[in-house]
Enzyme design. Structure first.
Site, mmCIF file in Angstrom:
data_model
loop_
_atom_site.group_PDB
_atom_site.id
_atom_site.type_symbol
_atom_site.label_atom_id
_atom_site.label_comp_id
_atom_site.label_asym_id
_atom_site.label_seq_id
_atom_site.Cartn_x
_atom_site.Cartn_y
_atom_site.Cartn_z
ATOM 1 N N THR A 10 0.827 -1.214 0.000
ATOM 2 C CA THR A 10 0.000 0.000 0.000
ATOM 3 C C THR A 10 0.861 1.264 0.000
ATOM 4 O OG1 THR A 10 -1.703 -1.180 1.217
ATOM 5 C CG2 THR A 10 -1.826 1.213 1.280
ATOM 6 N N VAL A 11 1.814 1.340 0.938
ATOM 7 C CA VAL A 11 2.631 2.562 1.027
ATOM 8 C C VAL A 11 3.548 2.670 -0.181
ATOM 9 C CG1 VAL A 11 4.268 3.865 2.432
ATOM 10 C CG2 VAL A 11 2.476 2.522 3.539
ATOM 11 N N LYS A 27 7.878 1.629 11.742
ATOM 12 C CA LYS A 27 7.932 2.098 13.135
ATOM 13 C C LYS A 27 8.230 0.977 14.118
ATOM 14 C CE LYS A 27 3.711 1.391 11.527
ATOM 15 N NZ LYS A 27 2.710 1.910 10.656
ATOM 16 N N VAL A 29 5.688 7.846 11.900
ATOM 17 C CA VAL A 29 4.797 8.396 12.942
ATOM 18 C C VAL A 29 3.806 9.362 12.302
ATOM 19 C CG1 VAL A 29 4.668 9.664 15.122
ATOM 20 C CG2 VAL A 29 6.701 8.286 14.625
ATOM 21 N N GLY A 31 1.619 9.017 9.795
ATOM 22 C CA GLY A 31 1.318 8.950 8.359
ATOM 23 C C GLY A 31 1.812 10.189 7.623
ATOM 24 N N ILE A 66 1.424 13.333 8.330
ATOM 25 C CA ILE A 66 1.661 14.552 9.128
ATOM 26 C C ILE A 66 3.165 14.697 9.389
ATOM 27 C CG2 ILE A 66 1.052 15.813 11.226
ATOM 28 C CD1 ILE A 66 -1.193 13.769 11.667
ATOM 29 N N GLY A 110 -7.060 0.154 3.623
ATOM 30 C CA GLY A 110 -5.589 0.130 3.626
ATOM 31 C C GLY A 110 -4.959 0.843 4.807
ATOM 32 N N GLU A 112 -2.404 -2.419 9.814
ATOM 33 C CA GLU A 112 -1.159 -3.161 9.623
ATOM 34 C C GLU A 112 -1.479 -4.535 9.060
ATOM 35 O OE1 GLU A 112 1.973 -1.766 10.384
ATOM 36 O OE2 GLU A 112 0.604 -0.074 10.454
ATOM 37 N N LYS A 132 5.012 4.293 17.817
ATOM 38 C CA LYS A 132 5.116 5.687 17.375
ATOM 39 C C LYS A 132 5.411 6.612 18.558
ATOM 40 C CE LYS A 132 1.919 4.769 13.574
ATOM 41 N NZ LYS A 132 0.508 4.677 13.202
HETATM 42 N N1 HSE Z 1 -1.784 0.936 10.806
HETATM 43 C C1 HSE Z 1 -1.360 2.289 10.990
HETATM 44 C C2 HSE Z 1 -2.551 3.102 11.466
HETATM 45 C C3 HSE Z 1 -0.843 2.824 9.677
HETATM 46 O O1 HSE Z 1 -3.679 2.594 11.406
HETATM 47 O O2 HSE Z 1 -2.367 4.210 11.922
HETATM 48 C C4 HSE Z 1 -0.024 4.069 9.832
HETATM 49 O O3 HSE Z 1 1.110 3.873 10.593
#
Ligand code: HSE
Length: 440
Positions: free
Chosen positions: A13-14, A105, A132, A134, A136, A187, A190, A205
Site C-alpha cells: 500500500t505505502v 515504526k 509516525v 502517516g 503529518i 488500507g 497493519e 510511534k
Molecule cells: N496501521 C497504521 C494506522 C498505519 O492505522 O495508523 C499508519 O502507521
C-alpha cells in the site's frame, strides 16, 4: 542534471503511494530539488498480486540484493515492514553506503538506536517521517520546527485504524469487527491488525516521538500499552452520557525529571479539540516551553498520505547528496552523545480521573460496599449511573471519579472484583480532562 536513484523494497500500500507520488508530482519535486528523483528498481517477493499502482516490468525484481548492489541507487526505501529481513536490508544498505528511508515504526521502536548508530558509522542517514502520524510532518516538526524548545508533552491520536474503529462504533453504531473490516479495506491497518487494536502500533510511534521530544534513546519497552479490543459498546454509550468521547490516546510527558509514556483507551470531554478528530485522521498536541501548545492534524494512515511523508524524506536526503554534505541533523534531534536516559515514571504513579463499570448484583448494600472500598483507597466519586434492573445476572453500575492515584485504583478494584456480589472484572477507562495536563 544529476538524477537521484531510488530503489524500493516492498510494493504494498505505502509503496504504491510512493510510486504514485513520485510519478504524479515529478515536476513539482524537481522544481523544488533541482534534480529528478528517479525510481530505478522495485523489489517484492510477490509480483503477481493486483495493485492499485502499476510499475513498468523492467523495474521489477524479486531480489532485493539487486537494489543493494546497484551503484546507480543512492537511496533505499524499505517498505516491507517487519523486524527480520527489513533489519538486515537496512543494515546492508547502510554498509553499502546507501541512504535509507523507512516507514517501519516497529523496527525503529525495537532497533532504531542500533540502526542510527550504523548509519552514523557509515556517514549516512535514515529518514523515517512516515513512521509516525502517516502524512503529518511530526518528525520534521519535532526535529526542526520546534528545535528551539524544551518539549515536555506530546499527546494525541497516533493510530488511524483504532481511531477509525472507535469513530464508526460511536457515530455509525457499527460493531467492532465490521469497523475493523472497513479500516482494513481502506488500507489503514497493519498486515497484522492486532498491532493496531492492541495499541502496539501507537506505542511504537510514541516511543519514537518521545525520544525526539525529550532527548532520550528510543525506549519502547517503557511504554505502558492497552488496546481497544476490551471496549464494549456499552462503555462508548455510557461515556457519551457523561459527556465524553472515547479515543485511543498516546501520552508522553517529561515532568519533574521523569518520563512517562502510555497508550490506552481514554475518555476526553466532547468539546476537547481531539474529540473531533475522526476516522483515520491523527492529531498530536505538543507543548514546548517557548512555542506553547501546538497541534498537528492530518491523515495518519493510507497510501498517498504515507507516500507523501516518504517522498519528503527522499527530498531531504537528496539535498544532502546533491550538496555533497554529510547528514546535518541528528536522527533523534539531539546529538547522539547528548541523548540521556531520564528516569521513568511507571503507570502506577500517575494520577488521573477514572471511569469504572462494575458488573454487580442488583442488591441492597452493593453500592455502599463498592464506594466504601473506593473511599478507603482515597478514591473520590464524582458521578454514578445505574440503569435498569438486573439482566443476565448482573447490572452495570458506572462511576466517574475525581483524580486518584493509579496504584490506589488497582488495589481498590482488586478488592472489589473479589466481592461475591461482583460478577465480572470491572472495566477501567482513564479520563483526561484537559488538553495537556501540566503534570500527572
Ligand atoms: N496501521 C497504521 C494506522 C498505519 O492505522 O495508523 C499508519 O502507521
Amino acid at each position: 542534471m544529476r538524477a537521484i536513484g531510488i530503489g524500493l523494497i516492498g510494493w504494498g500500500t505505502v509503496g504504491c503511494g510512493v510510486i504514485q507520488t513520485l510519478r504524479d508530482n515529478a515536476e513539482a519535486i524537481e522544481n523544488r530539488l533541482g534534480a529528478p528523483l528517479k525510481l530505478l528498481r522495485v523489489a517484492d517477493l510477490d509480483l503477481d498480486r493486483p495493485r492499485p499502482v502499476a510499475v513498468p516490468s523492467e523495474l521489477l525484481t524479486t531480489r532485493a540484493e539487486e537494489i543493494m548492489n546497484d551503484p546507480e541507487i543512492h537511496i533505499v526505501v524499505e517498505l516491507m515492514g517487519g523486524l527480520g529481513a527489513a533489519r538486515t536490508f537496512i543494515r546492508q544498505a547502510l554498509e553499502n553506503k546507501k541512504y535509507v528511508v523507512t516507514a517501519n515504526k516497529a523496527l525503529l521502536a525495537h532497533h532504531g538506536n542500533e540502526l542510527f548508530d550504523i548509519a552514523r558509522q557509515n556517514g549516512r542517514a535514515i529518514g523515517f517521517e512516515a513512521s509516525v502520524g502517516g502524512g503529518i510532518p511530526i518528525i520534521k516538526s519535532l526535529r526542526e520546527g520546534l528545535a528551539g524548545n524544551r518539549i515536555d508533552t506530546i499527546f494525541g491520536i497516533l493510530n488511524g485504524t483504532a481511531n477509525y474503529i472507535l469513530t464508526r462504533m460511536t457515530e455509525g453504531g457499527l460493531d467492532f469487527d465490521a469497523a475493523l473490516g472497513e479500516a482494513q479495506a481502506k488500507g489503514y491497518a497493519e498486515a497484522d491488525p492486532a498491532l493496531d487494536i492492541e495499541g502496539t502500533d501507537a506505542a511504537h510511534k510514541l516511543a519514537i516521538a518521545s525520544a525526539l521530544s525529550f532527548g532520550t534513546p528510543i525506549q519502547f519497552d517503557a511504554v505502558y500499552t492497552e488496546g481497544i479490543s476490551r471496549i464494549d459498546p456499552l462503555d462508548v454509550q455510557f461515556g457519551e452520557e457523561f459527556g465524553y468521547r472515547l479515543k485511543l490516546l498516546a501520552i508522553g510527558r517529561n515532568t519533574n525529571g521523569r518520563v512517562g509514556m502510555r497508550v490506552h483507551p481514554t475518555f476526553i470531554p466532547k468539546d476537547h479539540i481531539l474529540a473531533g478528530v475522526s476516522g483515520a485522521y491523527n492529531a498530536v498536541h505538543i507543548h514546548g516551553n517557548s512555542v506553547g501548545n501546538i497541534m498537528l492534524y492530518g491523515m495518519g494512515a493510507g497510501m498517498l498520505p504515507t507516500g507523501s511523508a516518504v517522498v519528503s524524506d527522499l527530498m531531504d536526503i537528496a539535498r544532502d547528496i546533491l550538496a555533497e554534505t554529510p547528514p546535518r541533523i541528528a536522527p533523534l534531534a539531539f546529538l547522539p552523545d547528548r541523548l540521556k536516559e531520564i528516569p521513568l515514571k511507571p503507570i502506577s504513579d500517575i494520577s488521573t480521573c477514572y471511569y469504572f463499570r462494575f458488573s454487580a448484583l442488583d442488591r441492597p448494600g452493593v453500592l455502599s460496599k463498592i464506594s466504601g472500598i473506593l473511599g478507603a483507597n482515597e478514591i473520590s466519586i464524582s458521578a454514578v449511573i445505574q440503569k435498569g434492573r438486573e439482566t443476565e445476572g448482573s447490572v452495570p453500575i458506572v462511576m466517574v471519579t475525581h483524580e486518584a492515584v493509579e496504584a490506589n485504583v488497582r488495589k481498590a478494584l482488586e478488592e472489589i472484583d473479589r466481592l461475591d456480589m461482583v460478577l465480572a472484572p470491572t472495566q477501567l477507562i482513564r479520563i483526561e480532562n484537559h488538553e495537556t495536563q501540566a503534570d500527572d
